[in-house]
Design an enzyme around this catalytic site. Structure first.
Site, PDB file in Angstrom:
ATOM      1  N   ASP A 134     -11.103   5.110  -3.431  1.00 28.00           N
ATOM      2  CA  ASP A 134     -10.001   5.791  -4.099  1.00 28.00           C
ATOM      3  C   ASP A 134     -10.521   6.434  -5.374  1.00 28.00           C
ATOM      4  O   ASP A 134     -11.734   6.453  -5.635  1.00 28.00           O
ATOM      5  CB  ASP A 134      -8.829   4.834  -4.362  1.00 28.00           C
ATOM      6  CG  ASP A 134      -9.164   3.748  -5.386  1.00 28.00           C
ATOM      7  OD1 ASP A 134     -10.316   3.685  -5.875  1.00 28.00           O
ATOM      8  OD2 ASP A 134      -8.262   2.949  -5.710  1.00 28.00           O
ATOM      9  N   GLU A 163       0.819  -1.204   0.000  1.00 26.82           N
ATOM     10  CA  GLU A 163       0.000   0.000   0.000  1.00 26.82           C
ATOM     11  C   GLU A 163       0.859   1.263   0.000  1.00 26.82           C
ATOM     12  O   GLU A 163       0.580   2.224  -0.716  1.00 26.82           O
ATOM     13  CB  GLU A 163      -0.939   0.002   1.212  1.00 26.82           C
ATOM     14  CG  GLU A 163      -2.070  -1.001   1.127  1.00 26.82           C
ATOM     15  CD  GLU A 163      -3.046  -0.706   0.010  1.00 26.82           C
ATOM     16  OE1 GLU A 163      -3.264   0.489  -0.296  1.00 26.82           O
ATOM     17  OE2 GLU A 163      -3.588  -1.660  -0.579  1.00 26.82           O
ATOM     18  N   TYR A 222      -6.982   6.009   4.659  1.00 26.05           N
ATOM     19  CA  TYR A 222      -7.101   5.130   3.489  1.00 26.05           C
ATOM     20  C   TYR A 222      -6.238   3.881   3.652  1.00 26.05           C
ATOM     21  O   TYR A 222      -6.700   2.751   3.465  1.00 26.05           O
ATOM     22  CB  TYR A 222      -6.706   5.881   2.204  1.00 26.05           C
ATOM     23  CG  TYR A 222      -6.732   4.968   0.998  1.00 26.05           C
ATOM     24  CD1 TYR A 222      -7.919   4.773   0.287  1.00 26.05           C
ATOM     25  CD2 TYR A 222      -5.598   4.269   0.595  1.00 26.05           C
ATOM     26  CE1 TYR A 222      -7.961   3.912  -0.797  1.00 26.05           C
ATOM     27  CE2 TYR A 222      -5.639   3.401  -0.479  1.00 26.05           C
ATOM     28  CZ  TYR A 222      -6.817   3.225  -1.172  1.00 26.05           C
ATOM     29  OH  TYR A 222      -6.868   2.358  -2.228  1.00 26.05           O
TER      30      TYR A 222
END
Length: 307
Positions: free
Chosen positions: A149, A46, A131
């Site tokens: 996103d 990520e 996120y």
């Protein structure tokens, strides 16, 4: 039935959900982090993916985990080596490497080597925002909310007329996600945005599973919210931050003018790209904990990597 002002989510949501999951499970892009539920490996993917195309992340991700396969290994590493790896693989801002290194230390020292497993707890780790925390909770623990996103926003805007508003996107995404299936759902809806509902859509070619419900497909109007463009890397501060780190790794301690001449050919001490410009760059890196900047060196200001 609506979800937020203007949004029109289908009444047969069970069919909508299963259509997307079946489409994803039948065929999707193979990324190695999709084959693991290790939270450390997913966190690394990520963080690396934040400014780098996924195709290029694969090699870097595999190399990083080969070198530092666990949070314990990363926590014990020299930070300069971690930042150097980041720079060598052009993975974006070097402070992300610093934060990842610090997060590994937190997992080892504050959580006895066991990752927290909820979005709220994961945000306690250095550099992990909402996120990323939600993505790790979803993909490692199947315990997240809907990921929202740019790709997901584009899908929801086109398919169900969700207004271009962050709260509306969050509401609609969470309304659609089936309970207890955040891992497969978030992978599936991001895949839909990445391969079928791109800026230039390929609905039929990609076999989009939502064509029968999609407002844009029915109308032919594929307008979507503006997609932020990535600033050019060439000539950017990000590029020269990386060059500073790489040069100091190679040479150790350098006087400011010597460093300047090594990182750009047009360096002139009193010019546009001279001492004032480089000082600003070094102060940024110093604030990020990546370099030490001694302004009172015997022969003038000196920079060195922070260890």
């Amino acid at each position: 039935m609506t979800a937020g002002d203007g949004a029109q989510l289908p009444d047969d949501r069970g069919a909508v959900r299963e259509a997307l999951i079946e489409w994803y499970e039948a065929d999707h892009r193979e990324f190695p982090w999709r084959r693991t539920d290790d939270p450390y490996e997913i966190l690394v993917s990520e963080v690396m993916s934040q400014q780098t195309q996924l195709g290029r992340v694969v090699e870097a991700w595999e190399g990083f985990l080969e070198r530092w396969p666990t949070t314990a290994a990363l926590a014990a590493a020299d930070r300069a080596d971690v930042v150097g790896f980041w720079t060598d693989h052009s993975l974006g801002y070097n402070n992300r490497a610093k934060y990842l290194h610090e997060a590994a230390r937190q997992v080892e020292e504050e959580y006895d080597g066991d990752f927290p497993d909820t979005p709220a707890e994961l945000q306690e780790l250095m550099g992990v925002g909402p996120y990323t925390a939600n993505a790790v909770a979803s993909f490692a623990f199947n315990n997240g909310d809907a990921v929202v996103d740019t790709n997901v926003k584009r899908v929801l805007y086109r398919a169900f007329d969700v207004p271009d508003d962050d709260a509306a996107f969050e509401d609609a995404a969470n309304d659609l996600m089936p309970a207890g299936r955040s891992r497969v759902w978030n992978n599936a809806i991001m895949e839909l945005g990445g391969v079928a509902c791109e800026q230039t859509p390929s609905c039929d070619e990609a076999g989009c599973p939502w064509r029968e419900w999609c407002s844009a497909y029915a109308s032919g109007d594929f307008t979507a919210p503006d997609v932020p463009t990535q600033p050019s890397f060439e000539g950017s501060r990000r590029q020269f931050r990386g060059r500073v780190i790489g040069t100091l790794r190679e040479h150790g301690e350098l006087e400011i003018d010597m460093l300047g001449h090594r990182i750009r050919v047009d360096y002139v001490p009193d010019g546009e790209y001279g001492r004032e410009w480089l000082t600003g760059l070094l102060e940024d890196l110093e604030a990020d904990g990546l370099v030490e900047f001694d302004r009172d060196g015997a022969d003038g200001p000196v920079a060195r990597l922070r260890r």
